[in-house]
Design a protein around this motif. Structure first.
Motif, short mmCIF file in Angstrom:
data_model
loop_
_atom_site.label_atom_id
_atom_site.label_comp_id
_atom_site.label_asym_id
_atom_site.label_seq_id
_atom_site.Cartn_x
_atom_site.Cartn_y
_atom_site.Cartn_z
N ASP A 83 1.03 -1.56 0.04
CA ASP A 83 0.33 0.29 -0.01
C ASP A 83 0.86 0.66 -0.09
N THR A 84 2.40 1.09 -0.04
CA THR A 84 3.22 2.09 0.04
C THR A 84 4.26 2.58 -1.68
N LEU A 85 3.61 1.62 -2.20
CA LEU A 85 4.41 1.46 -3.46
C LEU A 85 4.07 2.64 -4.60
N ASP A 86 3.52 3.71 -4.48
CA ASP A 86 2.96 4.23 -5.79
C ASP A 86 3.30 5.64 -5.32
N ARG A 110 12.78 3.66 -9.55
CA ARG A 110 11.74 2.77 -10.20
C ARG A 110 11.85 2.58 -11.68
N ARG A 111 12.59 3.34 -12.25
CA ARG A 111 12.65 2.98 -13.91
C ARG A 111 13.56 1.95 -13.99
N GLU A 112 14.86 2.00 -13.07
CA GLU A 112 15.47 0.66 -13.41
C GLU A 112 15.11 -0.42 -12.85
N LEU A 113 14.20 -0.29 -12.02
CA LEU A 113 13.12 -2.01 -11.35
C LEU A 113 12.48 -1.91 -12.61
N HIS A 114 11.84 -1.51 -13.63
CA HIS A 114 11.08 -1.43 -14.56
C HIS A 114 12.01 -2.38 -15.41
N ALA A 115 13.06 -1.51 -15.85
CA ALA A 115 13.50 -1.33 -16.55
C ALA A 115 14.23 -3.04 -16.77
N PRO A 130 4.42 0.71 -9.88
CA PRO A 130 3.55 1.57 -10.30
C PRO A 130 4.07 2.48 -11.82
N ALA A 131 4.80 2.41 -13.34
CA ALA A 131 5.04 2.58 -13.42
C ALA A 131 5.55 4.29 -13.98
N VAL A 132 6.68 3.88 -14.16
CA VAL A 132 7.51 6.38 -14.09
C VAL A 132 7.31 6.74 -15.17
#
Length: 246
Positions: A83-86, A110-115, A130-132
């Motif tokens: 519940d705090t991720l975003d 956050r972008r690194e984690l997605h990429a 959530p995506a950046v």
């Protein structure tokens, strides 16, 4: 098994009683630029439930118990919950530099984690985080250069330290690549980009030797000179980068 693998295994075993939803690596460990004994181990753990004082005490015991591992001082981990991720502004419980603190999880992380985030346990970043948006990333990068690094350039005493020279130059190159091309680059790629950006070649070579080769001791006079060369370059370079974005 490497020392890094052994430390990560001990960490994950110790964290298991808290039933983490996910544990991710970002930074150099995930991006392919990791140098054992030189790079930090940058981790994110998502815990299923509120981070209470009892949780904090258990995490402190866990991290202190890892101190016998040779690389334990390099392991940094921020603790989030579903519940705090975003929340981009929330400062999450973090273990770093041998003590507890609170830090945000930045748009860059956050972008690194997605990429290219590395899943060490549980669910993938794309399932939870959530995506950046590009604008969010650009605004953070510009703000970091303008509000943190540019004032730091004016503090001469900082730039006799390796860490300031290294991160000041590498962060600037990475920020430039993000704003120009919309992508994140590794520290090694940033080092290769710096001469093209006009950075002092002798300082770039010095950074490269300390990070990827065999460092050469050049004495106090070089340390002072290196700092002045770096500051003379970074001040105008950051100003121009920020102005081009505005």
């Amino acid at each position: 098994m490497t020392a890094t693998d052994g430390l990560l295994d001990r960490f994950l075993i110790g964290l298991a009683p808290l039933a983490p939803v996910a544990v991710w690596a970002h930074g150099s460990l995930a991006g392919g630029d990791y140098q054992q004994g030189r790079s930090d181990l940058d981790l994110i753990a998502v815990l299923d439930g509120p981070v209470t004082m009892a949780t904090v005490r258990r995490l402190v015991v866990l991290h202190r118990g890892l101190r016998t591992e040779p690389l334990a001082a390099d392991l940094h981990c921020s603790y989030l919950t579903p519940d705090t991720l975003d929340d981009l502004d929330l400062r999450h419980l973090t273990w770093a530099h041998d003590h507890v603190m609170r830090r945000t999880v930045t748009p860059v992380t956050r972008r690194e984690l997605h990429a290219f985030g590395r899943v060490l346990h549980g669910r993938a970043p794309a399932d939870l985080l959530p995506a950046v948006q590009d604008r969010e990333l650009d605004e953070f990068v510009v703000g970091d250069q303008r509000d943190f690094w540019r004032p730091a350039v004016d503090k001469a005493c900082l730039w006799t330290q390796d860490i300031w020279v290294d991160l000041g130059l590498l962060t600037f190159a990475r920020a430039t690549a993000t704003l120009r091309h919309g992508r994140l680059i590794s520290k090694r790629e940033a080092l290769e980009l710096l001469p093209e950006l006009g950075a002092p070649v002798e300082v770039v070579e010095d950074v490269g030797l300390r990070r990827y080769g065999r460092p050469v001791s050049r004495g106090a006079e070089w340390t002072v000179c290196r700092g002045e060369l770096t500051r003379s370059y970074l001040g105008p370079a950051i100003d121009a980068l920020v102005a081009s974005y505005d």
